[in-house]
Enzyme design. Structure first.
Site, short mmCIF file in Angstrom:
data_model
loop_
_atom_site.label_atom_id
_atom_site.label_comp_id
_atom_site.label_asym_id
_atom_site.label_seq_id
_atom_site.Cartn_x
_atom_site.Cartn_y
_atom_site.Cartn_z
N GLU A 1 8.69 3.51 14.12
CA GLU A 1 9.41 3.97 12.94
C GLU A 1 9.37 5.50 12.92
O GLU A 1 8.36 6.10 13.28
CB GLU A 1 8.80 3.37 11.67
N ASN B 1 0.81 -1.23 0.00
CA ASN B 1 0.00 0.00 0.00
C ASN B 1 0.84 1.28 0.00
O ASN B 1 0.36 2.31 -0.44
CB ASN B 1 -1.04 -0.01 1.12
N LYS C 1 12.43 -7.93 1.11
CA LYS C 1 11.46 -8.65 0.27
C LYS C 1 10.22 -7.76 0.15
O LYS C 1 9.43 -7.64 1.08
CB LYS C 1 11.06 -9.99 0.89
N CYS D 1 -3.14 1.62 6.75
CA CYS D 1 -3.29 1.00 8.07
C CYS D 1 -3.81 1.97 9.11
O CYS D 1 -4.40 1.56 10.10
CB CYS D 1 -1.96 0.40 8.51
N GLU E 1 4.97 -3.72 12.44
CA GLU E 1 3.96 -2.68 12.16
C GLU E 1 2.78 -3.40 11.52
O GLU E 1 2.83 -3.74 10.33
CB GLU E 1 4.53 -1.64 11.19
N LEU E 2 1.73 -3.66 12.29
CA LEU E 2 0.69 -4.58 11.83
C LEU E 2 -0.64 -3.84 11.57
O LEU E 2 -0.66 -2.64 11.45
CB LEU E 2 0.54 -5.71 12.85
N GLY F 1 2.78 -5.20 7.69
CA GLY F 1 1.76 -5.97 6.98
C GLY F 1 0.66 -6.36 7.93
O GLY F 1 0.45 -5.70 8.96
N SER F 2 -0.03 -7.43 7.60
CA SER F 2 -1.19 -7.81 8.41
C SER F 2 -0.76 -8.48 9.72
O SER F 2 0.32 -9.07 9.81
CB SER F 2 -2.07 -8.77 7.62
P1 NAP Z 1 0.30 -9.11 4.22
O1 NAP Z 1 -0.53 -10.03 3.42
O2 NAP Z 1 0.59 -9.45 5.62
O3 NAP Z 1 1.64 -8.90 3.39
C1 NAP Z 1 2.69 -8.08 3.83
C2 NAP Z 1 4.00 -8.63 3.33
O4 NAP Z 1 4.22 -9.92 3.92
C3 NAP Z 1 4.04 -8.83 1.83
O5 NAP Z 1 5.35 -8.57 1.38
C4 NAP Z 1 3.73 -10.31 1.71
O6 NAP Z 1 4.19 -10.89 0.51
C5 NAP Z 1 4.49 -10.84 2.89
N1 NAP Z 1 4.10 -12.17 3.32
C6 NAP Z 1 2.88 -12.73 3.35
N2 NAP Z 1 2.95 -13.99 3.84
C7 NAP Z 1 4.26 -14.23 4.13
C8 NAP Z 1 4.99 -15.33 4.66
N3 NAP Z 1 4.37 -16.46 5.02
N4 NAP Z 1 6.32 -15.21 4.82
C9 NAP Z 1 6.95 -14.08 4.48
N5 NAP Z 1 6.33 -13.00 3.97
C10 NAP Z 1 4.99 -13.07 3.80
O7 NAP Z 1 -0.35 -7.67 4.26
P2 NAP Z 1 -0.89 -6.83 3.02
O8 NAP Z 1 -2.27 -7.30 2.75
O9 NAP Z 1 0.09 -6.81 1.92
O10 NAP Z 1 -0.89 -5.37 3.63
C11 NAP Z 1 -1.98 -4.85 4.27
C12 NAP Z 1 -1.82 -4.97 5.77
O11 NAP Z 1 -0.67 -4.25 6.18
C13 NAP Z 1 -2.95 -4.34 6.51
O12 NAP Z 1 -3.32 -5.14 7.59
C14 NAP Z 1 -2.39 -3.02 7.00
O13 NAP Z 1 -3.01 -2.51 8.14
C15 NAP Z 1 -0.98 -3.40 7.27
N6 NAP Z 1 -0.12 -2.23 7.26
C16 NAP Z 1 0.39 -1.81 8.45
C17 NAP Z 1 1.16 -0.67 8.49
C18 NAP Z 1 1.73 -0.21 9.80
O14 NAP Z 1 2.63 0.62 9.79
N7 NAP Z 1 1.28 -0.70 10.94
C19 NAP Z 1 1.47 0.03 7.33
C20 NAP Z 1 0.93 -0.42 6.13
C21 NAP Z 1 0.14 -1.57 6.11
P3 NAP Z 1 3.19 -11.02 -0.76
O15 NAP Z 1 2.87 -9.64 -1.14
O16 NAP Z 1 3.98 -11.73 -1.76
O17 NAP Z 1 2.02 -11.79 -0.25
#
Ligand code: NAP
Length: 487
Positions: free
Chosen positions: A460, A153, A176, A286, A252-253, A230-231
């Site tokens: 961060e 995002n 990555k 997020c 950062e979830l 990420g999530s």
């Molecule tokens: P995600 O599905 O958790 O993916 C995030 C990253 O993790 C991607 O690079 C993804 O790769 C990777 N990933 C997924 N499964 C993995 C595994 N088993 N091993 C290693 N890496 C893995 O999250 P998203 O849907 O891309 O992003 C949205 C989420 O991020 C939302 O929940 C949002 O709130 C959160 N977010 C949080 C912040 C914060 O600062 N707190 C900022 C931005 C976003 P792939 O893309 O190849 O699946």
């Protein structure tokens, strides 16, 4: 002009294909058009990147902070010099409007400048010693090789928020990026290289096999830290895996931000804050307002004005100059929005505006306002990640705070009030890492960004961000008692 990136991995200062030759496609979410075929890295490539980062570590760590800062300042300048090309690339790979993309790049670059400055202030301390013959000092040292895993995002800012403090501290990194958006991070690697950041210090391994590469990074004893955005679901898995080698971790979830409007709020300011907080990046942020809590006395006026303003938001491709809301990232994302909305409407929520896919194309969703939402509905408990404002009506301050806190998440919260006492009371009572009071946007490189509860830990940006990449070392200097030759 040389291109800003090659569709390959960037390892040890070189562009290389995946060892097994695999590639994956990046498509523009606005129209599905093909943008690039990128190297699909596997386990061997992850190993090569870890080896490069490990080999580069002693030299990078040994440089002075001022020296590293100079290279980071050059990197920052090159990003700003290339802002138009970077914004275009970002918009093509993830869809956000060009002006927002340029804003993200400026925001992302600001972390590089900030941490170039902070690196020079990574002070240790002296501690009064309990022994007359000894002195105590602490120093801060880079944690070592860092693995970073980032979401789609904010393809630039989520990378620089990690790479800037890591590199400033003297760490090296293997990144990555998200499968949907590897191109911006490859362009960042190219610009880091042009800035003179040495080979192996910043490596990027794009992949469509996240778990394969992720497991390799997490299992390696040479990688001393995982920094993830990420999530919550993925974060939990990564943390469990990182436990085997006892890595440091920054997480950062996900969030579920409440946005509370009290009766005494400035209505126009609250609506403008709501528009900025809710619809930026088509709601895929997020810290986006996920749940609006509006007090009964201002509820109807707030809803009416929010609908008026939301109606004005132009939906379209990010490349069109007047677009306010671009496409969602992929089919999964838009199906999730539809499912949350559908289940909530079945449970009694009312659609006041929008509510369906937009005629612009299959990944576009109408800016939507939903009223009569209750805390039992999925729109309330789940991260929507789309342009849907869901509104609940409340009566008392205590009720609003209790509802806002009744979530496992604790990233950002917002509220609007003109009452100073309430501002302090509610600000202190909200169980969130960041609270915007009479403001709908709060991200800046100078303030600590991060969450509580299942939104993760670590910060961060700010003066705290550097410490995520530094270990404290305590040194006891003993044997200082005079040996008898002191006059
Ligand atoms: P995600 O599905 O958790 O993916 C995030 C990253 O993790 C991607 O690079 C993804 O790769 C990777 N990933 C997924 N499964 C993995 C595994 N088993 N091993 C290693 N890496 C893995 O999250 P998203 O849907 O891309 O992003 C949205 C989420 O991020 C939302 O929940 C949002 O709130 C959160 N977010 C949080 C912040 C914060 O600062 N707190 C900022 C931005 C976003 P792939 O893309 O190849 O699946």
């Amino acid at each position: 002009m040389t291109p800003l990136y090659e569709p390959q991995a960037f390892i040890d200062g070189r562009w290389i294909d995946a060892a097994d030759g695999r590639r994956f496609a990046i498509n523009d979410p606005a129209d599905g058009s093909h943008v690039a075929d990128v190297a699909d890295c596997g386990a061997d490539d992850a190993d090569a990147a870890i080896a490069a980062a490990s080999a580069a570590l002693p030299g990078w760590r040994a440089r002075t902070a001022a020296d590293r800062a100079q290279l980071l300042h050059r990197w920052h300048a090159l990003i700003i010099d290339n802002i138009d090309a970077l914004a275009e690339l970002l918009t093509r790979e993830m869809g956000k409007p060009l002006a927002e993309a340029a804003g993200e790049i400026r925001y992302g670059a600001s972390f590089i400048q900030w941490f170039a400055e902070e690196a020079r202030r990574s002070y240790g301390e002296t501690i009064p010693s309990p022994w007359p013959s000894a002195r105590i000092v602490t120093t801060r040292q880079p944690v070592g090789v860092v693995a970073a895993i980032t979401p789609w995002n904010f393809p630039v800012a989520m990378v620089t928020r990690k790479a800037a403090p890591a590199l400033a501290a003297g760490c090296t990194m293997v990144l990555k990026p998200a499968e949907d958006t590897p191109l911006s991070s490859l362009a960042l690697a190219e610009l880091a290289h042009r800035a003179g950041i040495p080979a192996g210090v910043f490596n990027v391994v794009p992949t469509a096999r996240a778990a394969l590469v992720g497991d390799r990074l997490l299992d390696s004893a040479d990688v001393r830290k995982i920094s993830f955005t990420g999530s919550t679901e993925t974060g939990r898995k990564l943390l469990a895996r990182a436990a085997a080698t006892v890595k440091r971790a920054s997480m950062e979830l996900g969030g579920n931000a409440p946005f509370i409007v009290f009766d005494d709020a400035d209505l126009e300011a609250a609506v403008e804050g709501a528009i900025a907080s809710k619809y930026r990046n088509a709601g895929q942020t997020c810290v986006c307002a996920n749940r609006f809590l509006v007090q009964h006395g201002i509820h109807d006026r707030f809803v009416a004005r929010l609908i008026e303003r939301t109606r004005e938001l132009k939906v379209g491709p990010g490349t069109a100059p007047d677009t306010a809301i671009g496409p969602l990232i992929n089919q999964r994302a838009i199906e999730k929005v539809e499912a949350l909305l559908g289940a909530s409407v079945d449970a009694g929520a009312q659609i006041a505006l929008g509510g369906a896919r937009h005629v612009r194309g299959e990944l576009f969703f109408e800016p939507t306002v939903v009223t009569d939402v209750t805390a039992a509905m999925p729109l309330w408990s789940d991260e929507i990640f789309g342009p849907v404002a869901s509104i609940l009506r409340f009566d008392t301050e205590a009720e609003a705070v209790a509802l806002a806190n009744a979530t496992p998440f604790g990233l950002a919260a917002y509220f609007y009030t003109a009452d100073l006492g309430r501002a302090w009371r509610v600000g202190e009572a909200l169980e969130f890492g960041m609270v915007g009071i009479n403001e709908g946007m709060l991200s800046t490189e100078v303030a600590p960004f991060g969450g509580l509860k299942q939104s993760g830990y670590g910060r961060e940006g700010s003066s705290h961000g550097l410490n995520e990449y530094l270990d404290i070392k305590y040194m006891l200097m003993g044997g200082l008692a005079p040996k008898g030759d002191v006059a």
